[in-house]
Write an enzyme that holds these catalytic residues in place. Structure first.
Site, short mmCIF file in Angstrom:
data_model
loop_
_atom_site.label_atom_id
_atom_site.label_comp_id
_atom_site.label_asym_id
_atom_site.label_seq_id
_atom_site.Cartn_x
_atom_site.Cartn_y
_atom_site.Cartn_z
N ASP A 236 0.96 -1.09 -0.04
CA ASP A 236 -0.09 -0.15 -0.11
C ASP A 236 0.94 1.27 -0.01
O ASP A 236 1.71 1.47 0.85
CB ASP A 236 -0.90 -0.04 1.21
CG ASP A 236 -1.88 -1.25 1.06
OD1 ASP A 236 -2.32 -1.65 0.11
OD2 ASP A 236 -2.17 -1.64 2.38
N LEU A 237 0.73 2.05 -1.12
CA LEU A 237 1.78 3.31 -1.27
C LEU A 237 1.58 4.11 0.13
O LEU A 237 0.30 4.68 0.40
CB LEU A 237 1.21 3.90 -2.46
CG LEU A 237 2.14 5.31 -2.73
CD1 LEU A 237 3.36 4.80 -3.19
CD2 LEU A 237 1.52 5.97 -3.87
N ASP A 238 2.92 4.30 0.41
CA ASP A 238 3.19 5.39 1.54
C ASP A 238 2.16 5.01 2.97
O ASP A 238 1.86 5.65 3.64
CB ASP A 238 2.70 6.83 1.23
CG ASP A 238 3.70 7.21 0.11
OD1 ASP A 238 4.67 6.63 0.11
OD2 ASP A 238 3.43 8.27 -0.46
N GLU A 239 1.73 3.90 3.13
CA GLU A 239 0.81 3.33 4.15
C GLU A 239 1.82 2.40 5.17
O GLU A 239 1.19 2.11 6.21
CB GLU A 239 -0.26 2.63 3.65
CG GLU A 239 -1.20 3.48 2.90
CD GLU A 239 -1.84 4.44 3.63
OE1 GLU A 239 -2.17 4.19 5.01
OE2 GLU A 239 -2.23 5.50 3.08
#
Length: 310
Positions: free
Chosen positions: A253-256
């Site tokens: 999950d991008l930037d999570e």
């Protein structure tokens, strides 16, 4: 077919090349032990008694619990043990059977004198990459940078001056699976950490699972958020008063991923968009360097979506 260009490290001159922490001529005989498990009485006693029985001396100790009743226990411990390098394999095996299995621990133990091997991913922004290389060459970063990987050839000449091999692996939408396979083939088994130093590609879940090492990413932080291209220009248009950076573990999950470190700096209406870019680069450098240092000093423990940082 994805083309991979490997630029080998040049002949090392006296003033360049691997940082002094790559090898240690005088071993310190210091080990680090990280452990986590469901909290309950007796954990600290069992760990310290085991170390005492082997002649180890505890020189640093940190612990945290999310809840003393049924929460999760986290511990970071530094110990001195004579002839650590030779004794560590048996020492770790005995710890497994006598302590870790008893408390169903997740744990790791390592020799402090063995610097973690790091690969750095970069695209065309050089500030984070060059800062890491500079700190490493000075001996200020407790790592051994063994490889730089980029989807562009731009940084090859700058990296050559540090005596680090440079791999140019182009990435397009059509070639991304093959490019990631090339990255895995290049790095698997060779590195303990991957650092995305402004690598402007999203890593797939498949690569993150198969690379065999955790991945740390750095990105700007704004309030409100400005995703996509030109974030500093849009921040200027909105009159943002704080800009910052976030270093976190990369997940699918991008930037999570779990956050390791963050910082901010104040800006004003007098700062141009170019000023914001410059200030943002400064804070990205320092935040990423701290995150990499803390990870490689075994100060960061992941607890679900968050982290414990000792």
């Amino acid at each position: 077919m994805t083309q991979t260009t490997i630029t080998p490290a040049p002949t090392v001159r006296a003033d360049t090349g691997p940082g002094p922490l790559a090898t240690t001529p005088n071993p310190s005989n210091l080990g680090r032990l990280l452990a986590s498990c469901v909290d309950r009485p007796g954990i600290v006693s069992a760990i310290t008694a085991f170390l005492h029985s082997r002649g180890a001396n505890i020189v640093q100790y940190d612990q945290e619990t999310t809840d003393p009743v049924g929460g999760r226990f986290f511990q970071r411990l530094v110990f001195h043990l004579p002839d650590l390098a030779e004794r560590l394999p048996r020492f770790a095996a005995e710890f497994t059977t006598e302590v870790a299995d008893r408390f169903d621990m997740t744990w790791r133990m390592r020799d402090v004198d063995v610097a973690p091997r790091v690969a750095v991913f970069v695209s065309r922004y050089d500030h984070c990459l060059l800062d890491l290389l500079w700190r490493w060459r000075r001996g200020d970063l407790p790592v051994d940078i063994v490889q730089v990987v980029s989807n562009h050839p731009d940084m090859a000449e700058a990296v050559a001056g540090f005596g680090v091999p440079y791999a140019h692996i182009p990435v397009t939408k059509a070639t991304k699976p093959a490019a990631e396979q090339a990255q895995i083939d290049l790095l698997k088994g060779r590195v303990d950490l991957v650092v995305m130093a402004r690598y402007m590609q999203i890593l797939s879940g498949d690569l993150l699972e198969r690379i065999g090492a955790p991945v740390i990413n750095i990105h700007h932080s704004f309030l409100p958020a400005f995703a996509g291209a030109g974030p500093y220009e849009r921040a200027k248009q909105r009159g943002v008063k704080l800009i910052g950076a976030t270093a976190h573990y990369a997940t699918e999950d991008l930037d999570e991923g779990p956050i390791i470190e963050q910082d901010v700096i104040r800006v004003s209406h007098r700062d141009s968009a170019a000023d914001l870019v410059r200030l943002g680069a400064d804070i990205e450098r320092t935040v990423l360097a701290r995150a990499v240092t803390w990870h490689c000093e075994d100060r960061v423990m992941v607890n679900g979506r968050t982290t414990i940082v000792f």
